[in-house]
Design a protein around this motif. Structure first.
Motif, PDB file in Angstrom:
ATOM      1  N   GLN A 181       2.804  -0.256 -13.144  1.00 44.43           N
ATOM      2  CA  GLN A 181       2.192  -1.540 -13.471  1.00 44.43           C
ATOM      3  C   GLN A 181       2.935  -2.674 -12.767  1.00 44.43           C
ATOM      4  O   GLN A 181       2.316  -3.641 -12.307  1.00 44.43           O
ATOM      5  CB  GLN A 181       2.197  -1.776 -14.978  1.00 44.43           C
ATOM      6  N   PHE A 182       4.251  -2.555 -12.647  1.00 48.03           N
ATOM      7  CA  PHE A 182       5.022  -3.566 -11.926  1.00 48.03           C
ATOM      8  C   PHE A 182       4.581  -3.638 -10.460  1.00 48.03           C
ATOM      9  O   PHE A 182       4.420  -4.737  -9.898  1.00 48.03           O
ATOM     10  CB  PHE A 182       6.523  -3.264 -12.001  1.00 48.03           C
ATOM     11  N   ILE A 183       4.364  -2.498  -9.835  1.00 44.85           N
ATOM     12  CA  ILE A 183       3.907  -2.488  -8.440  1.00 44.85           C
ATOM     13  C   ILE A 183       2.530  -3.125  -8.329  1.00 44.85           C
ATOM     14  O   ILE A 183       2.251  -3.877  -7.382  1.00 44.85           O
ATOM     15  CB  ILE A 183       3.910  -1.047  -7.900  1.00 44.85           C
ATOM     16  N   ARG A 184       1.667  -2.861  -9.292  1.00 46.35           N
ATOM     17  CA  ARG A 184       0.347  -3.500  -9.287  1.00 46.35           C
ATOM     18  C   ARG A 184       0.487  -5.018  -9.417  1.00 46.35           C
ATOM     19  O   ARG A 184      -0.214  -5.775  -8.735  1.00 46.35           O
ATOM     20  CB  ARG A 184      -0.505  -2.941 -10.424  1.00 46.35           C
ATOM     21  N   ASP A 185       1.375  -5.464 -10.294  1.00 50.07           N
ATOM     22  CA  ASP A 185       1.588  -6.902 -10.447  1.00 50.07           C
ATOM     23  C   ASP A 185       2.187  -7.498  -9.179  1.00 50.07           C
ATOM     24  O   ASP A 185       1.882  -8.646  -8.812  1.00 50.07           O
ATOM     25  CB  ASP A 185       2.512  -7.181 -11.631  1.00 50.07           C
ATOM     26  N   GLU A 186       3.057  -6.729  -8.525  1.00 54.29           N
ATOM     27  CA  GLU A 186       3.656  -7.232  -7.290  1.00 54.29           C
ATOM     28  C   GLU A 186       2.597  -7.455  -6.226  1.00 54.29           C
ATOM     29  O   GLU A 186       2.678  -8.402  -5.430  1.00 54.29           O
ATOM     30  CB  GLU A 186       4.721  -6.253  -6.783  1.00 54.29           C
ATOM     31  N   ARG A 187       1.581  -6.623  -6.197  1.00 55.93           N
ATOM     32  CA  ARG A 187       0.460  -6.852  -5.273  1.00 55.93           C
ATOM     33  C   ARG A 187      -0.166  -8.209  -5.540  1.00 55.93           C
ATOM     34  O   ARG A 187      -0.485  -8.961  -4.610  1.00 55.93           O
ATOM     35  CB  ARG A 187      -0.609  -5.764  -5.444  1.00 55.93           C
TER      36      ARG A 187
ATOM     37  N   ASN B 196       0.834  -1.207   0.000  1.00 59.08           N
ATOM     38  CA  ASN B 196       0.000   0.000   0.000  1.00 59.08           C
ATOM     39  C   ASN B 196       0.865   1.251   0.000  1.00 59.08           C
ATOM     40  O   ASN B 196       0.623   2.202  -0.753  1.00 59.08           O
ATOM     41  CB  ASN B 196      -0.905   0.018   1.236  1.00 59.08           C
ATOM     42  N   THR B 197       1.878   1.244   0.871  1.00 63.80           N
ATOM     43  CA  THR B 197       2.754   2.401   0.995  1.00 63.80           C
ATOM     44  C   THR B 197       3.527   2.629  -0.296  1.00 63.80           C
ATOM     45  O   THR B 197       3.662   3.773  -0.765  1.00 63.80           O
ATOM     46  CB  THR B 197       3.723   2.207   2.173  1.00 63.80           C
ATOM     47  N   ALA B 198       4.029   1.542  -0.884  1.00 64.17           N
ATOM     48  CA  ALA B 198       4.787   1.654  -2.126  1.00 64.17           C
ATOM     49  C   ALA B 198       3.938   2.264  -3.235  1.00 64.17           C
ATOM     50  O   ALA B 198       4.381   3.168  -3.962  1.00 64.17           O
ATOM     51  CB  ALA B 198       5.306   0.278  -2.545  1.00 64.17           C
ATOM     52  N   GLU B 199       2.710   1.787  -3.380  1.00 65.88           N
ATOM     53  CA  GLU B 199       1.858   2.297  -4.449  1.00 65.88           C
ATOM     54  C   GLU B 199       1.501   3.756  -4.223  1.00 65.88           C
ATOM     55  O   GLU B 199       1.525   4.571  -5.155  1.00 65.88           O
ATOM     56  CB  GLU B 199       0.588   1.452  -4.560  1.00 65.88           C
TER      57      GLU B 199
END
Length: 644
Positions: free
Chosen positions: A553-559, A495-498
Motif C-alpha cells: 500500500q505504501f508503494i501504491r501511495d508513493e505512485r 513500475n519496477t518497484a511494484e
C-alpha cells in the motif's frame, strides 16, 4: 488490401499528417504520394508514421475524459481525467464509468498495411534501418492495442489488412481472450525492443527505450488485472469473464510482472537518470516537466504554439490552472488539490494532539515542513507565480476556542460557525471587527459569491506542468505549448518497484522507492518493510475486497505522490480493482484557511467540499462496454463486458 493503384492520400504540414481515406484511382495524381514514395524511403516512412503518432492514445493536456483524444475544446482541463476521477476538485460532477467508445481499428489498419507491405521495399534500406522502422510499426500497433486492452480486456487481434469486400465470415472477427490480448501487446513490444535502435536524439519519436517504457507500464497493468480481477466476483455470473474475455487467472499475474521488471531493467541501461538539476528540491521537481533537456524524460508528446495547424499543437493548461487576472488572462483556474491527496505527502501538523487547530503566524507557514515534492506539485499560500503571490483564505473566525472537530465538517449549523462567529464572503468583501476592517477572503479564493471557476476551493493550486515564464498577458486559451511527458524514469522506477514487490522481492523493490523519495526530499527515504496485512486504503479509507501488505500500500501511495496530476491515478485504481471502493460516496475534503481575529493568527481546518459533491464508481468501470455500434455491425463481439 493490395495497394497497387490504391493510394493513401494525405496533406503534410510541417511534418504532420492528416490522412484521407484510401481511394482507388487509375492515374497517379500530382501532389499525392503512393506506396512506393511512402514506404520506399526513410523520409516517406517517417511521414506515414507521423500521422499515427498524432493518434496514439496518450492522456495528455487535450484528453477529454468522456470524449476522447485530441479533443479540440478550450475546456479540456475542466473535463480532464483528473477531474473525472476525483483527483482534482472542480466543476466535474460524476465518474464516467462508460468511456467513449475507443475503437482505433482504422489506425491499426494503417499500421498493418505498413507491416504487410514494407518487406516489399527491403532492398531499398540497410538492414539496420529496415529493422528499426519495422520495429517502430510494432510499437505503434502495441500502443493502440494498449489503449483498448486497459478499457475492454480482450479485443480482436487483427494483424492483416482485411479486404472490405470480403464476406462476414472474414470481417466479423471475434474477440481474443484478455490474456492473449496482453500477450500480443508484449510480443509486439518485444519485437520493437529487439529491432529498434537505442538512438534517443529524435524527440517525440520512439526508440527501444520508449518501447520498453510502454512495456513497463502495460505489463504492470496486465499483471494487476490478472491478480486482482478475481476479487470482483464476475466469474460467477458474467459470460465474458467465464470465457476469459474480461479477466485472467491469478496464476498468470507473475508472467506479466516479470515482463515489467525486465523492461525496467533494460531502461536502466540507457542514458537516463532522475532529474536533479536544482539544489532546491521543490524547484527541481517542478522543473523536470518543463526542461526539454531533462535526462529523466524518455518520451514526450510535443506541442508548438507557432504551428499553423490551428489549435492542434497548442493547449490551455496554464490558462485553466492559474487564477485570473493576476496569473491568467483567460477564465482562470478550474482545478484544485483536495486534502485527500495533499495529506499523502509529509505535511506539517495543522491539528494539535489535544484536537485544537495549530496556530500559524501567516497563512504561508503551512508550507514549512511540507515535503518538497508536494511544493513542486502544488502552489500554496505565499508562493509566487508571474510576479504575484498566492493569497488563499476561506474566511474569518471572530474567535475559535474549541477543537477542530467542532466545525462539524464545515456546516453552517455547527455552533462554532453560527451567530456571526464564522464570517464568509465574496470576492473583495470586507468586514469590520472591533473597529478593524478585514478582507474576508484571499485574492484568489475562497469566494462565496462565485462558483467553481477561478475560485480556490481548498488551499492549493496545481503547479506541476505550469510554465512560470509565460507573461500573464500571454496566458490565454491555446497559448501553452509545453510538452507532455509520456514516459519518464520516475514512473519506470515505480513500475519496477511494484512489480518486484508483487513477485516477493521486497527489499529490491524498496531500492527503487528509496531513489524516488531521496529525489523528492522526503523525510524518510527508505521506510521499513511492513508485511502486516490490511484491506484499508489510504484515500477515503476504502475497504478493499482483498488484503495486501502495508508496504505494498505504501508503494501504491508513493505512485500517487510522485505521479499526481499526470493522469495515472484513474488507471491505477482500475487495475488494482479498488476504484469502486475508493470512489464510493467519495466526498473530497478541502483544507480551508481562516484568520482568527481575536488572536491575530491563522488556522487550517479539514472540511468537506462546500457543494457536498461526491464521486461514485461502480464495478462496471473496470471494463468499459464494447461499443454497441460495433456489436451492431459484428455480433461476434459478444458477449458484452461485465455488468452491461
Amino acid at each position: 488490401m493490395k495497394m497497387k493503384k490504391r493510394l493513401l492520400a494525405y496533406i503534410a504540414l510541417l511534418g504532420a499528417l492528416v490522412f484521407s481515406q484510401c481511394r482507388q484511382l487509375d492515374l497517379e495524381p500530382k501532389g499525392i504520394m503512393g506506396e512506393p514514395e511512402l514506404f520506399g524511403t526513410e523520409y516517406g516512412v517517417k511521414m506515414y508514421f507521423t500521422g499515427l503518432y498524432n493518434w496514439l492514445p496518450i492522456e495528455d493536456f487535450q484528453y477529454y475524459a468522456n470524449d476522447g483524444y485530441r479533443k479540440n475544446d478550450w475546456a479540456t482541463e475542466k473535463n480532464s481525467q483528473g477531474a473525472m476521477s476525483g483527483e482534482y476538485f472542480n466543476t466535474w460532477i460524476s465518474v464516467d464509468n462508460d468511456g467513449f467508445g475507443y475503437w482505433p481499428y482504422d489506425r491499426i489498419r494503417e499500421v498493418n498495411n505498413f507491416i504487410q507491405s514494407f518487406p516489399n521495399y527491403k532492398d531499398k534500406f540497410p538492414d539496420e534501418t529496415f529493422n528499426k522502422l519495422l520495429g517502430e510499426a510494432h510499437f505503434l500497433r502495441a500502443y493502440f492495442y494498449f489503449g483498448m486492452a486497459k478499457r475492454y480486456g480482450g479485443v480482436p487481434i487483427v494483424t492483416e489488412v482485411q479486404d472490405p469486400l470480403a464476406g462476414p465470415e472474414v470481417l466479423n472477427v471475434s474477440r481474443n481472450t484478455e490474456y492473449d490480448t496482453w500477450k500480443f501487446i508484449h510480443d509486439d513490444l518485444q519485437f520493437a525492443i529487439d529491432n529498434m535502435s537505442d538512438d534517443t536524439k529524435e524527440t517525440g519519436r520512439a526508440n527501444k527505450y520508449v518501447a520498453a517504457a510502454l512495456m513497463s507500464r502495460a505489463m504492470l497493468y496486465a499483471g494487476s488485472v490478472a491478480k486482482y480481477t478475481e476479487s470482483l466476483g464476475f466469474k460467477a455470473t458474467e459470460l465474458a469473464t467465464q470465457q476469459g474475455l474480461a479477466g485472467m487467472e491469478p496464476s498468470q499475474a507473475n508472467e506479466f510482472f516479470e515482463y515489467a521488471v525486465a523492461a525496467g531493467k533494460l531502461i536502466e541501461t540507457g542514458p537516463f537518470s532522475l532529474y536533479n538539476k536544482h539544489a532546491d528540491k521543490a524547484t527541481n521537481f517542478a522543473s523536470l516537466f518543463l526542461d526539454a533537456s531533462s535526462p529523466e524524460t524518455i518520451f514526450v508528446k510535443e506541442y508548438n504554439r507557432n504551428s499553423p495547424r490551428g489549435n492542434a499543437l497548442q493547449h490551455n493548461y496554464d490558462a485553466l490552472m492559474s487564477p485570473a487576472p493576476d496569473m491568467s488572462s483567460f477564465v482562470g483556474a478550474e482545478s484544485f488539490v483536495p486534502l485527500d491527496f495533499m495529506e499523502l505527502y509529509d505535511m506539517p501538523a495543522y491539528t494539535n494532539p489535544d484536537g485544537t487547530p495549530v496556530r500559524f503566524d501567516s497563512r504561508g507557514d503551512i508550507r514549512d515542513g511540507m515535503e518538497p515534492r508536494a511544493l513542486g506539485t502544488m502552489y500554496l499560500d505565499g508562493d509566487e507565480l508571474r510576479g504575484k503571490t498566492f493569497s488563499i483564505q476561506r474566511g474569518i473566525y471572530r474567535t475559535f476556542d474549541g477543537v477542530a472537530t467542532d466545525i462539524q465538517r464545515g456546516v453552517n449549523s455547527a455552533p462554532i460557525n453560527s451567530n456571526g462567529n464564522r464570517i464568509l464572503g465574496g470576492k473583495g468583501w470586507t468586514t469590520e471587527i472591533n473597529g478593524v476592517t478585514y478582507t474576508i477572503t484571499g485574492a484568489h479564493g475562497n469566494f462565496e459569491d462565485q462558483g467553481g471557476e477561478n475560485n480556490a476551493f481548498g488551499s492549493a493550486f496545481i503547479r506541476k506542468y505550469i510554465n512560470p515564464d509565460m507573461p500573464t498577458a500571454d496566458v490565454r486559451d491555446w497559448r501553452s505549448d509545453q510538452s507532455w511527458v509520456v514516459f519518464r524514469l520516475g514512473e519506470v522506477y515505480l513500475n519496477t518497484a511494484e512489480a518486484l514487490y508483487e513477485l516477493g522481492r521486497r527489499e529490491e523493490a524498496f531500492d527503487y522507492i528509496e531513489k524516488i523519495r531521496e529525489r523528492a526530499g522526503a523525510k524518510v527515504v527508505r521506510p521499513a518493510i511492513d508485511m502486516t496485512m490490511t484491506n484499508i486504503g489510504s484515500i477515503n479509507k476504502a475497504n478493499y475486497t482483498y488484503s495486501l501488505e502495508k508496504s505494498l500500500q505504501f508503494i501504491r501511495d508513493e505512485r500517487q505522490r510522485e505521479l499526481y496530476a499526470e493522469n495515472h491515478w484513474w488507471w491505477d485504481i482500475r487495475r488494482w480493482r479498488t476504484a469502486d471502493q475508493i470512489l464510493n460516496n467519495f466526498r473530497q475534503r478541502l483544507l480551508s484557511c481562516y484568520y482568527v481575529a481575536d488572536e491575530g493568527k491563522y488556522i487550517y481546518l479539514d472540511e468537506d467540499n462546500r457543494f457536498n459533491r461526491q464521486w461514485n464508481a461502480s464495478k462496471s468501470c473496470y471494463y468499459e462496454p464494447i461499443p454497441w455500434g460495433e456489436i451492431g455491425k459484428n455480433n461476434n463481439l459478444l458477449p458484452q463486458n461485465p455488468l452491461y
